[in-house]
Write an enzyme that holds these catalytic residues in place. Sequence first.
Site, short mmCIF file in Angstrom:
data_model
loop_
_atom_site.label_atom_id
_atom_site.label_comp_id
_atom_site.label_asym_id
_atom_site.label_seq_id
_atom_site.Cartn_x
_atom_site.Cartn_y
_atom_site.Cartn_z
N GLN A 1 0.82 -1.22 0.00
CA GLN A 1 0.00 0.00 0.00
C GLN A 1 0.85 1.27 0.00
O GLN A 1 0.66 2.14 -0.84
CB GLN A 1 -0.89 0.01 1.26
CG GLN A 1 -1.79 -1.19 1.38
CD GLN A 1 -3.19 -0.87 0.88
OE1 GLN A 1 -3.37 -0.37 -0.23
NE2 GLN A 1 -4.16 -1.13 1.71
N ILE A 2 1.79 1.36 0.96
CA ILE A 2 2.60 2.58 1.03
C ILE A 2 3.53 2.66 -0.18
O ILE A 2 3.65 3.70 -0.84
CB ILE A 2 3.44 2.64 2.34
CG1 ILE A 2 2.52 2.62 3.56
CG2 ILE A 2 4.32 3.87 2.36
CD1 ILE A 2 3.23 2.62 4.91
N ASN B 1 8.58 -8.82 11.40
CA ASN B 1 9.24 -7.75 10.66
C ASN B 1 10.74 -7.69 10.91
O ASN B 1 11.51 -7.27 10.05
CB ASN B 1 8.55 -6.41 10.94
CG ASN B 1 7.19 -6.33 10.25
OD1 ASN B 1 6.87 -7.19 9.43
ND2 ASN B 1 6.39 -5.33 10.58
N THR C 1 8.76 0.52 8.29
CA THR C 1 8.28 -0.74 8.87
C THR C 1 8.12 -0.63 10.40
O THR C 1 9.02 -0.13 11.08
CB THR C 1 9.27 -1.88 8.52
OG1 THR C 1 9.49 -1.85 7.11
CG2 THR C 1 8.73 -3.23 8.94
N HIS D 1 7.38 6.29 18.00
CA HIS D 1 6.20 6.18 17.13
C HIS D 1 5.22 5.21 17.77
O HIS D 1 5.13 4.05 17.39
CB HIS D 1 6.65 5.69 15.75
CG HIS D 1 5.55 5.70 14.73
ND1 HIS D 1 4.72 6.78 14.52
CD2 HIS D 1 5.15 4.77 13.83
CE1 HIS D 1 3.88 6.50 13.55
NE2 HIS D 1 4.10 5.28 13.12
N1 APR Z 1 10.99 -8.47 0.99
C1 APR Z 1 10.37 -7.53 0.25
N2 APR Z 1 9.08 -7.20 0.45
C2 APR Z 1 8.41 -7.82 1.42
C3 APR Z 1 9.01 -8.81 2.24
C4 APR Z 1 10.36 -9.12 1.99
N3 APR Z 1 11.01 -10.04 2.72
N4 APR Z 1 8.08 -9.24 3.12
C5 APR Z 1 6.95 -8.57 2.88
N5 APR Z 1 7.13 -7.71 1.84
C6 APR Z 1 6.18 -6.82 1.20
C7 APR Z 1 4.78 -7.45 1.07
O1 APR Z 1 4.73 -8.43 0.03
C8 APR Z 1 3.94 -6.22 0.79
O2 APR Z 1 3.79 -5.97 -0.60
O3 APR Z 1 5.96 -5.67 1.95
C9 APR Z 1 4.75 -5.09 1.46
C10 APR Z 1 4.04 -4.44 2.60
O4 APR Z 1 2.91 -3.82 2.08
P1 APR Z 1 1.53 -3.79 2.86
O5 APR Z 1 1.24 -5.13 3.45
O6 APR Z 1 0.51 -3.20 1.94
O7 APR Z 1 1.84 -2.79 4.07
P2 APR Z 1 1.90 -1.19 4.05
O8 APR Z 1 0.56 -0.66 4.43
O9 APR Z 1 2.53 -0.72 2.81
O10 APR Z 1 2.85 -0.93 5.32
C11 APR Z 1 4.22 -1.31 5.30
O11 APR Z 1 4.86 0.27 7.00
O12 APR Z 1 3.56 1.67 8.33
C12 APR Z 1 4.26 0.45 8.27
O13 APR Z 1 3.07 -0.96 9.82
C13 APR Z 1 3.34 -0.72 8.45
O14 APR Z 1 5.09 -2.34 8.73
C14 APR Z 1 4.14 -1.83 7.82
C15 APR Z 1 4.86 -1.11 6.67
#
Ligand code: APR
Length: 311
Positions: free
Chosen positions: A13-14, A98, A122, A178
């Site tokens: 999402q982000i 994470n 993250t 945070h």
């Molecule tokens: N390597 C690369 N990407 C990864 C890995 C990895 N090992 N593990 C997970 N991901 C990717 C997921 O596949 C996903 O596309 O990280 C992305 C995270 O996206 P979302 O689940 O949509 O989360 P988002 O809302 O973007 O938030 C990301 O920021 O604010 C913080 O708490 C939130 O920890 C979270 C992070």
Amino acid sequence: MSRKKIALIGGGQIGSILALLIAQKELGDVVILDRPEVADPMKGKALDMMALRPHGGYDVNLSGTGDYADIEGADVIVITAGLPRKPGMTRDDLLEINLGIIATVAENIKKHAPNAFVILTTNPLDAMVYAFYKQAGMPKERVVGMAGALDSGRFEAFVAMETGLSTEDVSAIVLGGHGPTMIPMVRTATVAGVPLDALLSKEQIDKIADRTREAGTEVVKLLGNGSAYNSPAASCCEMVEAYLKDKKRVISSAALCEGEYGIDGYFMGVPCVIGAGGIEKILEFELTAEEQAMFDTTLEAVVSTVKETGL
Ligand code: APR
């Protein structure tokens, strides 16, 4: 002069919104990296944003990948990889999963883009940025957590909403960790230089401060599946821009404190000057006894989450 290269680790999402914001500002070419299993969806997102170019009026390239070789030599990296919160979860609940993800990311950045300016989102943020710093072995000026920009933006938005005045004129900062112990700095907040207590009652100000501390949770509850993404992406974009354009912006960010505000060896949300040197300086000012007490509480919370990383 060739274009800058910005790698986004995590294209969820982000990451997706951030890619678009960076492209619209033409800050550089964007590589969206995610898990190899989802390399195709990442390529699809990037291709869609390439097709938006004639409408968006930008001339940068976007690409998707699952291969760290593609981030080679990146100038800036934003790490959003990891699980986001679901309703009922605290940011700390995400720690173990994470932490493992950040370890892999750190190893790969060290190998492929050791000279990048790295911004993390993250959660739990204060522990993840610490873990990344310890494992990547990069200088403290080039490792920072994005939290204060978002929390300060939320604070400013709520002040604008409550006063009915333009967000443009609100200047407010949130310091500390945070999480629920963050410190919306009510005393220094103004609307075009006019202090908040001249515009709002104590009850209104307290309500704004409480809402700021819980703003992320409020969004998580309403969304029902995932956490905020538009404002976090915009906050990251602001930091990327400050670095690439050497703007010397003052942005609250989780930076490694080594004596500042009496903190030693922890990342904490403090006012940072961001320019071509990365985190060029931490600005210090005197806190009141009440603010210092809040700082002590937030530091305790950060130290306790960091200790859980075992690093
Ligand atoms: N390597 C690369 N990407 C990864 C890995 C990895 N090992 N593990 C997970 N991901 C990717 C997921 O596949 C996903 O596309 O990280 C992305 C995270 O996206 P979302 O689940 O949509 O989360 P988002 O809302 O973007 O938030 C990301 O920021 O604010 C913080 O708490 C939130 O920890 C979270 C992070």
